[in-house]
Enzyme design. Sequence first.
Site, short mmCIF file in Angstrom:
data_model
loop_
_atom_site.label_atom_id
_atom_site.label_comp_id
_atom_site.label_asym_id
_atom_site.label_seq_id
_atom_site.Cartn_x
_atom_site.Cartn_y
_atom_site.Cartn_z
N THR A 91 5.39 -2.77 59.07
CA THR A 91 4.53 -1.25 59.49
C THR A 91 4.32 -0.56 60.51
O THR A 91 3.78 -1.60 61.61
CB THR A 91 3.64 -1.85 58.54
OG1 THR A 91 4.07 -2.95 57.55
CG2 THR A 91 2.84 -0.80 57.65
N GLN A 92 4.10 0.48 60.94
CA GLN A 92 3.75 1.44 61.99
C GLN A 92 2.73 2.29 61.72
O GLN A 92 2.02 2.46 62.21
CB GLN A 92 4.50 2.16 62.54
CG GLN A 92 6.25 1.48 62.99
CD GLN A 92 6.53 0.14 64.13
OE1 GLN A 92 6.25 1.03 65.10
NE2 GLN A 92 7.22 -0.56 64.52
#
Lengths: 272, 262
Positions: free
Chosen positions: B33-34
């Site tokens: 997850t960014q």
Amino acid sequence: MFRNNYDNDSVTFSPQGRIFQVEYASEAVKQGSVVVGIASKTHTVLVALKRNAEELSSYQKKVIGIDSHVGIALAGLASDARVLSNFMKQQALASKMTYGRPIPLERIVTQIGDRAQTSTQVYGKRPYGVGLLVAGVDETGPHLFEFQPSGMTQEMVACAIGARSQMARTYLERHLEEFADSSRDELIKHGLRALKESLSQDKELTIDNASVGVTGMASDGKRKTESFKLYDGAEVGPLLEAALEGAEPAAETRVAEGGEGADAGDSMEVDT
Amino acid sequence: MNHLPQAWGRPRDDVYGPYDASYLQSSHPQTHTQQPIVTGTSVLAVKFKDGVVIAADNLASYGSLARFTDVKRLRPFNSRAIVGIGGDVSDMQYLDRLLNSLDVTENYSSEGHGLNARNLHTYLSKVMYKRRSDVNPLWNQMLVAGLDGDDKPFLSSVDLLGTTFSSPTLATGFGAHLAQPLLRKVADDESQVSDVTREKAVDAVKECMKVLFYRDARSLDKYSIAVVTKEGGVELKEDEQLENQSWAFAETIRGYGRTQEV
């Protein structure tokens, strides 16, 4: 020649429905020196008779602190007990780390019970040759548990395991009613007297061969616990004095040892 | 269609240009997850003398789009602990499943040892820190509200980095900027908590939810609110509506492209 064909591993039942390896493991417990545990409404005590393998050696440790609220006393193979106690210490620490909570007694006892049961059902493993008394306090008060190599665990009011422990159990049964309301000191007294009952006639309790471990609720403020205290060596002196002064000399009429070798404790020492 | 089976079912090169074969590879670089995608905004909580009040609106936004308007972001754990979750909604749903399984294992093995709010907060802080150390954080900030081991009010925060802190009043997201100063008027430090009544705490939280709805463009006037006390356990209401809204102040706003300052 008769030979038992059903004791080569711990996973095979005999036609009579017995697992011999597990029964042999229980024999190892009966050869360890005696340990006694008692629980009151506020405290638990563990009392143990230590043995030295020879004159020149030290006495084998019998009572081990697991966490600030739990201790164990062992009868049987001390090295197996060390493995189990290390596991228990890890579990207690893990509970403190992940939840910030002292591990509940029932939980830690179930965990060693499950572990021991596994070795009675998996090929190539051997049962633990040690019995334990697990004593401590948690949110729900003081608890005393008995643990056997079969994986059996049960909560007890008072319990004694090891060589010649029948005599200690007889003492405990006779004084059962007094335990619940006993104070800390009275409980230690009962423990040491029960232990004394199980000694052979030529032996007596000394500061060298007696160990006492105590946990309990702190007297000030609710829900707080008194940290596990191990009395060893010189510290046992005052406890012994208090317990044995005015106590009648050990009953001469010994109760017959039910199924246990009468002098197993002296000839086949296992607490090494 | 040509005679080459490997080309069947694929766009024709002569019509669409050469096919990008990199899409056919079965292994891809592992990605984490960014950024959060569907998000919940503020969670507010205030301690009072007998317990804690906590609130969060029922909106899950997709960027600036108000995508889901009935998402419950207060997650009761047991009769003495509740968790309010802001940030990524899918990660919130994962945490919900995690808390479910924690509840099952806790109740399965023994009675009388339920986790209190402090235990739960410690557990969640370990989960969050583990995930951030894996460089795969759960993109949330949580408030854990309830009672501690002595049945005293407990309120503490843990975020996507595993950072924890505690205060008599806490707010996440936009509320950390806008509501926190208002809540501090109710209880600035621990010593003032004993003077705060339940009514005062609930009113303050409701007022702050209203202020947030006025000024936070990712918020909603439908919200959930819970009060945790020793006597009442967790009293959770999930379909509340902000009352007595007054947008008169909007007329006075100048700037922000609405009207040009003269």
